[in-house]
Structures are given as structure tokens and as C-alpha cells.
Design an enzyme around this catalytic site. Structure first.
Site, PDB file in Angstrom:
ATOM      1  N   GLY A 101      66.301  19.149  82.402  1.00  0.00           N
ATOM      2  CA  GLY A 101      67.350  19.943  81.784  1.00  0.00           C
ATOM      3  C   GLY A 101      68.662  19.232  81.557  1.00  0.00           C
ATOM      4  N   GLU A 159      61.411  16.320  86.042  1.00  0.00           N
ATOM      5  CA  GLU A 159      60.733  16.530  84.760  1.00  0.00           C
ATOM      6  C   GLU A 159      61.686  16.329  83.579  1.00  0.00           C
ATOM      7  OE1 GLU A 159      59.460  20.546  85.082  1.00  0.00           O
ATOM      8  OE2 GLU A 159      58.337  20.227  86.938  1.00  0.00           O
ATOM      9  N   PRO A 160      62.246  15.125  83.405  1.00  0.00           N
ATOM     10  CA  PRO A 160      63.153  14.910  82.265  1.00  0.00           C
ATOM     11  C   PRO A 160      62.393  14.833  80.948  1.00  0.00           C
ATOM     12  CG  PRO A 160      62.750  12.839  83.385  1.00  0.00           C
ATOM     13  CD  PRO A 160      62.071  13.912  84.208  1.00  0.00           C
ATOM     14  N   CYS A 203      63.178  29.056  51.668  1.00  0.00           N
ATOM     15  CA  CYS A 203      63.685  30.363  51.220  1.00  0.00           C
ATOM     16  C   CYS A 203      64.257  31.177  52.378  1.00  0.00           C
ATOM     17  CB  CYS A 203      62.571  31.143  50.523  1.00  0.00           C
ATOM     18  SG  CYS A 203      61.901  30.295  49.088  1.00  0.00           S
ATOM     19  N   TYR A 225      62.497  17.766  70.515  1.00  0.00           N
ATOM     20  CA  TYR A 225      62.373  19.098  69.900  1.00  0.00           C
ATOM     21  C   TYR A 225      62.673  19.049  68.403  1.00  0.00           C
ATOM     22  CZ  TYR A 225      62.442  20.116  74.838  1.00  0.00           C
ATOM     23  OH  TYR A 225      62.158  20.107  76.187  1.00  0.00           O
TER      24      TYR A 225
END
Length: 422
Positions: A246, A284-285, A355, A384
Site C-alpha cells: 500500500g 506485499e508491495p 463514448c 494498474y
């Protein structure tokens, strides 16, 4: 607008007024591979990965969060560097194993593990399944009994720590779907201890993503240590504490700051309480390893003035990079070529062809006067970005390229229309 007003980021720098990734001009990549195009710096990825490994206490396990960017070539790079993997689905488990992550370095999180995904994890003999509900633990226990296989499990706990981030990526409060309450966690550990085929090994928390302050991470680590010590007093001795990931990145900062410096601060904040209590540290990077290592390269298709605004319509869209639309996230956008003299500057809404009014990459961005065929680079797109891309509006997912010094590797082909039929 002078070229000196534009500053690159990390491994993306201007050389002779042309933006490069390491030693490759981005314009050359656009010409060779087309746009939209995801471009990643191998050196930047490894620099951040090695920062975690260098700062982690001996015996720690650094598990890369595969959800941040699951390109097989990038996963292989991180596996070879010595990282483990944090997976959240059967697909991510498949990718991690295919990339060469050692099973004993793979942890499986997620609230909705299906029976066949649990079976796959047991087939692979991964490090642990992290449980997020009582019903899930019952399902794992049933499968373990049927297979007569001992299953290492951890429990994800909600420490209910407030963090200042986007509500969609805040995950550690009691009202969120993730993990369980401390009281439920204790109950699950006692159940697992008494079950012949379950082996409690760890306790975990993940309080959210894109968190800039260190204090909440330290508070979460201290909370987990306290709960683990409480369990130890009742005879349940855990091996590790998983502090999650995080750590945020500075998407909107005009000043480049090495991520390795923040990683060192973060590691100090979470490692000390875990080390002092005698537990192994797991983390958990994801974003902090790959975000700044990637940029989305896009070309201007048209420009137009309307309603008192200037629009730069580009060939990348929300299906390629969803974060601005989904989170109102800010990504810096810079021109690729500053060699041409331009008249003045404009503030542009950089938008795609989809659109949806929400289809934008940036709003009110100061850029030199743009024309069709000009190239723009959208920064901090390594996490991401492609991972959240889609075929919405029948659009094709872009290609991905990895740059290593003066060498480039096509690590994902651009889709063709035939892919839309599969």
C-alpha cells in the site's frame, strides 16, 4: 513554452529535448510499435525491487502484488530478482508459477477463493492461503480433509485503522469486505489449530493502497504483533506477520523523488515492531515497485475548442488507463518532442475517443500548442494501467514494451480485431 519548463521522471528523461526511456527515444518506440503503447523501464523496476530486498530484515519475504502488473515478462524479472508473489486469483497463481516464482514464496489472498482455485494452490504447495472469512476456512478445511493434505493458513485481519486515501482503495476498516475482525480471527485460529489438516502460520493485514504516511503502517504492524502475542499466550505460535503493501507513489508531484527513499522509510516503520517481537516479516508491495517504471505513450488525433475549453483528443482512452476515470487520479502528462518551436501554450483536457464524458487522461493540463500526430507520455502508468484495461467500445488492448538500456523487448503484442472474436 520553453523546453526547460518540462522535467522528466526517473528513467524517463529528456535528452536533446526528446523524451527517452533509459536510452531509447519514445518517438522511436511509437514509430516501431504504434500507439497507444505501454513502455516500461527494466532498470526502474529492479531498482525498486532491490530496495525492498536490501532494506528487509534477514529472513523476510517480499511478495510482489501480481495485481499491480501481471505481464509475464515483468513477473519473470521479479521472480529472478528473488521476490515472492502475492496472488488473488487462480489466474494470478497460474501467472506466478509460469513466471518462475517459487511456490514456497507465494501467498494467496482474496475474499472469494473458489474450490478449484484452492485446489490449484494445494497442488502447487504454496506458502500459505490467507483466509478472509469463516466460511472460506470451512471450505479449505473440507478440501484439505478430502485430500488428506496439511494446508498452511494465515488469517487476514481488519485493524480498523483510518487512512487518508481514495475510498475505493481503503481496505482495512471494519466496514470493508476484506478480512475479519480481531475477535473472529482468534476464533478461526483456534479452529485451525484443532483441525488435523490445517496449520496456522501467519497473520496479515492490508490497510489500503496509495497511502503516503508511514504512521498507519507502523500502527497496523504493532496491532498485528499484539494479536500474534495474544495468540501465543494461548498456545498458538505463528511464524510470520504479513504487513501487506500500500505504500503510495507521488503521481502529481512535479519534483521527482526516488521511490527507494520512501521504501527505506516504510521498511523501518513496519520492520521494527515485527523484529522486536521475534516474528518473520512478510510484505506485499506492488504499486511502489512498478508504477513509476511505466508510461503510456499516446498520439494526438485531433484538437478542438469547445465551450471555452481546449481538447486534445488522443488515441489512448479510459479502456487503456482507467485510473483517471475511476479514481479521479492524476497522472502527469508531458510532450515527447520539444525540438519544434511552438507558439505559446494552452491548457488542454486530454481525452480519448470513447463514448463517455468520463473518458479522460487529464484535465486542464498546461502543454505546448498541440497538433495532430504529436506524442504525449502519461507517467506513473506501470501499476494498474494495462492490468485494468479492457475492450470497452470494441477497442483493442495496447502493446507493451520493456526497455533495457539501448535494447527493447516487445513483451505483449497489440491485440487485433480477431481477438475480439475469441
Amino acid at each position: 513554452m520553453g523546453a526547460n519548463k518540462y522535467v522528466g521522471y526517473g528513467r524517463f528523461q529528456y535528452q536533446n529535448h526528446r523524451l527517452h526511456c533509459e536510452n531509447i527515444p519514445l518517438a522511436h518506440l511509437a514509430q516501431s510499435y504504434g500507439t497507444p503503447l505501454y513502455v516500461y523501464s527494466r532498470a526502474a523496476i529492479l531498482e525498486n525491487a532491490h530496495a525492498y530486498l536490501a532494506q528487509a530484515p534477514a529472513g523476510s519475504l517480499v511478495c510482489y502484488a501480481v495485481k499491480a502488473n501481471g505481464n509475464p515478462a515483468i513477473l519473470r524479472l521479479l521472480a529472478e530478482a528473488g521476490l515472492g508473489a502475492d496472488v488473488t486469483s487462480g489466474g494470478e497463481l497460474f501467472l506466478a508459477l509460469h513466471a518462475g516464482f517459487l511456490p514456497e514464496k507465494i501467498i494467496y489472498s482474496g475474499v472469494g477463493k473458489l474450490p478449484h482455485e484452492i485446489e490449484a494452490a494445494l497442488d502447487a504447495n504454496i506458502r500459505a492461503l490467507h483466509v478472509e472469512s469463516a466460511r472460506e476456512l470451512e471450505q479449505i478445511a473440507l478440501i484439505a480433509s478430502q485430500r488428506q493434505q496439511i494446508v498452511p493458513i494465515g488469517v487476514r485481519v481488519n485493524p480498523d485503522i483510518y487512512v487518508e486515501t481514495h475510498p475505493y482503495i481503503s481496505t482495512g476498516a471494519r466496514q470493508h469486505k476484506f478480512g475479519v475482525s480481531p475477535e473472529t480471527a482468534v476464533s478461526l485460529f483456534h479452529f485451525a489449530t484443532q483441525h488435523p489438516w490445517l496449520k496456522p502460520v501467519g497473520i496479515a493485514a492490508h490497510i489500503g493502497s496509495q497511502i503516503q504516511e508511514i504512521a498507519p503502517f507502523t500502527a497496523s504492524a504493532e496491532f498485528l504483533v499484539g494479536l500474534a502475542d495474544e495468540l501465543a499466550s494461548s498456545g498458538i505460535q505463528l511464524e510470520y506477520i504479513d504487513v501487506g503493501g500500500g505504500l503510495g507513489v507521488q503521481y502529481a508531484s512535479k519534483k521527482w523523488e526516488a521511490q527507494s527513499e520512501k521504501i527505506e522509510q516504510w521498511m523501518t516503520g513496519v520492520a521494527k515492531p515485527v523484529q522486536n517481537a521475534g516474528y518473520r516479516l512478510v510484505m506485499e508491495p506492488g504499486r511502489s515497485i512498478v508504477a513509476a517504471a511505466g508510461a503510456l505513450l499516446t498520439q494526438v488525433v485531433y484538437t478542438k475548442s469547445q465551450g471555452g475549453k481546449q481538447f486534445a483528443i488522443v488515441d489512448a482512452a479510459m479502456n487503456d488507463l482507467l485510473r483517471p476515470t475511476l479514481y479521479k487520479a492524476h497522472h502527469e502528462i508531458l510532450p515527447v518532442d520539444l525540438t519544434q518551436r511552438r507558439r505559446g501554450a494552452e491548457k488542454y483536457d486530454v481525452v480519448g475517443p470513447i463514448c463517455e464524458t468520463g473518458d479522460f487522461l487529464g484535465k486542464e493540463r498546461p502543454l505546448p500548442s498541440l497538433s495532430p500526430s504529436d506524442l504525449l507520455a502519461v507517467f506513473h502508468a506501470g501499476a494498474y494501467g494495462f492490468a485494468m484495461s479492457s475492450n470497452y467500445n470494441g477497442r483493442l488492448r495496447p502493446a507493451e514494451v520493456l526497455v533495457d538500456g539501448e535494447t527493447t523487448y516487445l513483451i505483449r503484442h497489440r491485440q487485433t480485431y480477431a481477438n475480439l472474436l475469441k
